[in-house]
Design a protein around this motif. Structure first.
Motif, PDB file in Angstrom:
ATOM      1  N   ALA A   4       0.833  -1.203   0.000  1.00  0.00           N
ATOM      2  CA  ALA A   4       0.000   0.000   0.000  1.00  0.00           C
ATOM      3  C   ALA A   4       0.870   1.255   0.000  1.00  0.00           C
ATOM      4  CB  ALA A   4      -0.920   0.008   1.207  1.00  0.00           C
ATOM      5  N   CYS A   5       1.976   1.182   0.717  1.00  0.00           N
ATOM      6  CA  CYS A   5       2.853   2.353   0.805  1.00  0.00           C
ATOM      7  C   CYS A   5       3.756   2.468  -0.424  1.00  0.00           C
ATOM      8  CB  CYS A   5       3.699   2.275   2.068  1.00  0.00           C
ATOM      9  SG  CYS A   5       2.699   2.285   3.565  1.00  0.00           S
ATOM     10  N   ASP A   6       4.068   1.311  -1.046  1.00  0.00           N
ATOM     11  CA  ASP A   6       4.955   1.304  -2.212  1.00  0.00           C
ATOM     12  C   ASP A   6       4.211   1.627  -3.503  1.00  0.00           C
ATOM     13  OD1 ASP A   6       6.896   0.536  -0.446  1.00  0.00           O
ATOM     14  OD2 ASP A   6       6.774  -1.592  -0.943  1.00  0.00           O
ATOM     15  N   LEU A   7       2.895   1.593  -3.446  1.00  0.00           N
ATOM     16  CA  LEU A   7       2.059   1.796  -4.620  1.00  0.00           C
ATOM     17  C   LEU A   7       2.191   3.230  -5.136  1.00  0.00           C
ATOM     18  CD1 LEU A   7      -0.118   0.116  -6.163  1.00  0.00           C
ATOM     19  CD2 LEU A   7      -1.807   1.269  -4.752  1.00  0.00           C
ATOM     20  N   ASP A   8       2.380   3.386  -6.438  1.00  0.00           N
ATOM     21  CA  ASP A   8       2.384   4.723  -7.038  1.00  0.00           C
ATOM     22  C   ASP A   8       0.933   5.128  -7.272  1.00  0.00           C
ATOM     23  OD1 ASP A   8       2.483   7.005  -8.570  1.00  0.00           O
ATOM     24  OD2 ASP A   8       4.090   6.290  -9.877  1.00  0.00           O
ATOM     25  N   LEU A   9       0.455   6.067  -6.462  1.00  0.00           N
ATOM     26  CA  LEU A   9      -0.961   6.450  -6.512  1.00  0.00           C
ATOM     27  C   LEU A   9      -1.363   7.072  -7.840  1.00  0.00           C
ATOM     28  CD1 LEU A   9      -1.570   7.898  -2.926  1.00  0.00           C
ATOM     29  CD2 LEU A   9      -1.929   5.580  -3.765  1.00  0.00           C
ATOM     30  N   ALA A  12      -1.436   3.785 -10.446  1.00  0.00           N
ATOM     31  CA  ALA A  12      -2.195   2.582 -10.063  1.00  0.00           C
ATOM     32  C   ALA A  12      -3.603   2.638 -10.639  1.00  0.00           C
ATOM     33  CB  ALA A  12      -2.256   2.483  -8.549  1.00  0.00           C
ATOM     34  N   ASP A  13      -4.110   1.467 -11.060  1.00  0.00           N
ATOM     35  CA  ASP A  13      -5.499   1.426 -11.524  1.00  0.00           C
ATOM     36  C   ASP A  13      -6.438   1.221 -10.324  1.00  0.00           C
ATOM     37  OD1 ASP A  13      -5.695  -1.339 -10.943  1.00  0.00           O
ATOM     38  OD2 ASP A  13      -5.053  -1.897 -12.953  1.00  0.00           O
ATOM     39  N   LEU A  14      -7.732   1.291 -10.584  1.00  0.00           N
ATOM     40  CA  LEU A  14      -8.720   1.193  -9.496  1.00  0.00           C
ATOM     41  C   LEU A  14      -8.591  -0.116  -8.728  1.00  0.00           C
ATOM     42  CD1 LEU A  14     -11.990   2.725 -10.998  1.00  0.00           C
ATOM     43  CD2 LEU A  14     -10.688   3.559  -9.031  1.00  0.00           C
ATOM     44  N   GLN A  15      -8.370  -1.201  -9.444  1.00  0.00           N
ATOM     45  CA  GLN A  15      -8.238  -2.519  -8.801  1.00  0.00           C
ATOM     46  C   GLN A  15      -7.056  -2.525  -7.828  1.00  0.00           C
ATOM     47  OE1 GLN A  15     -10.339  -5.111  -9.051  1.00  0.00           O
ATOM     48  NE2 GLN A  15      -9.109  -6.310  -7.637  1.00  0.00           N
ATOM     49  N   GLU A  16      -5.913  -1.993  -8.294  1.00  0.00           N
ATOM     50  CA  GLU A  16      -4.717  -1.938  -7.434  1.00  0.00           C
ATOM     51  C   GLU A  16      -4.962  -1.052  -6.218  1.00  0.00           C
ATOM     52  OE1 GLU A  16      -1.044  -2.445 -10.606  1.00  0.00           O
ATOM     53  OE2 GLU A  16      -2.135  -0.535 -10.560  1.00  0.00           O
ATOM     54  N   LEU A  17      -5.628   0.076  -6.434  1.00  0.00           N
ATOM     55  CA  LEU A  17      -5.940   0.978  -5.319  1.00  0.00           C
ATOM     56  C   LEU A  17      -6.853   0.276  -4.310  1.00  0.00           C
ATOM     57  CD1 LEU A  17      -6.572   4.378  -7.165  1.00  0.00           C
ATOM     58  CD2 LEU A  17      -4.623   3.813  -5.698  1.00  0.00           C
ATOM     59  N   ALA A  18      -7.873  -0.432  -4.809  1.00  0.00           N
ATOM     60  CA  ALA A  18      -8.823  -1.124  -3.931  1.00  0.00           C
ATOM     61  C   ALA A  18      -8.119  -2.216  -3.128  1.00  0.00           C
ATOM     62  CB  ALA A  18      -9.969  -1.716  -4.750  1.00  0.00           C
ATOM     63  N   GLU A  19      -7.249  -2.986  -3.791  1.00  0.00           N
ATOM     64  CA  GLU A  19      -6.527  -4.061  -3.095  1.00  0.00           C
ATOM     65  C   GLU A  19      -5.583  -3.491  -2.039  1.00  0.00           C
ATOM     66  OE1 GLU A  19      -4.679  -6.332  -6.220  1.00  0.00           O
ATOM     67  OE2 GLU A  19      -6.608  -7.155  -6.891  1.00  0.00           O
ATOM     68  N   GLN A 110     -11.448   7.668  -4.642  1.00  0.00           N
ATOM     69  CA  GLN A 110     -12.660   8.450  -4.936  1.00  0.00           C
ATOM     70  C   GLN A 110     -12.471   9.289  -6.207  1.00  0.00           C
ATOM     71  OE1 GLN A 110     -15.606   8.226  -3.428  1.00  0.00           O
ATOM     72  NE2 GLN A 110     -14.747   6.691  -2.040  1.00  0.00           N
ATOM     73  N   GLU A 111     -11.343   9.992  -6.275  1.00  0.00           N
ATOM     74  CA  GLU A 111     -11.055  10.817  -7.455  1.00  0.00           C
ATOM     75  C   GLU A 111     -11.073   9.967  -8.719  1.00  0.00           C
ATOM     76  OE1 GLU A 111      -7.199  12.590  -6.937  1.00  0.00           O
ATOM     77  OE2 GLU A 111      -7.794  13.579  -5.057  1.00  0.00           O
ATOM     78  N   ARG A 112     -10.377   8.812  -8.658  1.00  0.00           N
ATOM     79  CA  ARG A 112     -10.238   7.923  -9.806  1.00  0.00           C
ATOM     80  C   ARG A 112     -11.609   7.348 -10.185  1.00  0.00           C
ATOM     81  NH1 ARG A 112      -5.348   5.705 -10.526  1.00  0.00           N
ATOM     82  NH2 ARG A 112      -4.282   7.583  -9.949  1.00  0.00           N
ATOM     83  N   SER A 113     -12.403   6.965  -9.175  1.00  0.00           N
ATOM     84  CA  SER A 113     -13.744   6.394  -9.425  1.00  0.00           C
ATOM     85  C   SER A 113     -14.639   7.423 -10.134  1.00  0.00           C
ATOM     86  CB  SER A 113     -14.405   5.984  -8.114  1.00  0.00           C
ATOM     87  OG  SER A 113     -13.680   4.977  -7.506  1.00  0.00           O
ATOM     88  N   GLN A 114     -14.590   8.649  -9.653  1.00  0.00           N
ATOM     89  CA  GLN A 114     -15.408   9.701 -10.265  1.00  0.00           C
ATOM     90  C   GLN A 114     -14.958   9.992 -11.689  1.00  0.00           C
ATOM     91  OE1 GLN A 114     -14.990  12.749  -7.304  1.00  0.00           O
ATOM     92  NE2 GLN A 114     -16.528  11.822  -5.954  1.00  0.00           N
ATOM     93  N   ALA A 115     -13.653   9.972 -11.902  1.00  0.00           N
ATOM     94  CA  ALA A 115     -13.116  10.226 -13.247  1.00  0.00           C
ATOM     95  C   ALA A 115     -13.581   9.138 -14.237  1.00  0.00           C
ATOM     96  CB  ALA A 115     -11.598  10.283 -13.200  1.00  0.00           C
ATOM     97  N   VAL A 116     -13.604   7.901 -13.751  1.00  0.00           N
ATOM     98  CA  VAL A 116     -14.050   6.789 -14.598  1.00  0.00           C
ATOM     99  C   VAL A 116     -15.537   6.919 -14.898  1.00  0.00           C
ATOM    100  CG1 VAL A 116     -14.487   4.288 -14.598  1.00  0.00           C
ATOM    101  CG2 VAL A 116     -12.251   5.152 -13.879  1.00  0.00           C
ATOM    102  N   GLY A 117     -16.308   7.387 -13.923  1.00  0.00           N
ATOM    103  CA  GLY A 117     -17.764   7.526 -14.069  1.00  0.00           C
ATOM    104  C   GLY A 117     -18.174   8.642 -14.999  1.00  0.00           C
ATOM    105  N   GLU A 118     -17.261   9.582 -15.231  1.00  0.00           N
ATOM    106  CA  GLU A 118     -17.630  10.758 -16.071  1.00  0.00           C
ATOM    107  C   GLU A 118     -17.567  10.467 -17.546  1.00  0.00           C
ATOM    108  OE1 GLU A 118     -14.933  13.766 -14.695  1.00  0.00           O
ATOM    109  OE2 GLU A 118     -15.926  13.917 -12.777  1.00  0.00           O
TER     110      GLU A 118
END
Length: 118
Positions: A4-9, A12-19, A110-118
């Protein structure tokens, strides 16, 4: 390290962020239990150390008491208190770091989810 800390925010895709978020939440829940248990133990230990201090005071106030024993005893008690406080402060710092990381991860998701929804 923590994925979680090594992840490049940013990449990262939504799946990686969720995991990463799920994993971090698991870590936080375990650490919270440990921190609360450590805090309880810390309080119990401090109560015992305060009793030791009170004993030192009552001994040193007696006529003809050995001030050297008092000084060494007080130094020992204060060192133990400091060590216990440092240990708890360290646990608290790690826990706070994970809470902050979780908040950042949540916001990014949240930001990424909203961007995908738009």
């Amino acid at each position: 390290g923590d994925s979680a800390c090594d992840l490049d925010l940013e990449t990262a895709d939504l799946q990686e962020l969720a995991e990463a978020h799920d994993k971090l939440i698991g870590t936080i829940l375990l650490e919270e239990e440990d921190l609360i248990a450590a805090h309880r133990a810390h309080i119990d230990t401090l109560v015992d150390l305060i009793k030791d201090e009170m004993m030192l005071l009552s001994e040193v106030e007696k006529p003809g008491s050995d001030v050297e024993t008092y000084v060494l005893g007080l130094r020992d008690v204060l060192k133990k208190k400091k060590d216990y406080i440092d240990d708890l402060t360290s646990k608290l710092g790690i826990f706070k770091g994970h809470l902050d990381a979780e908040e950042k991860l949540s916001r990014k998701f949240q930001e990424r989810s909203q961007a995908v929804g738009e």
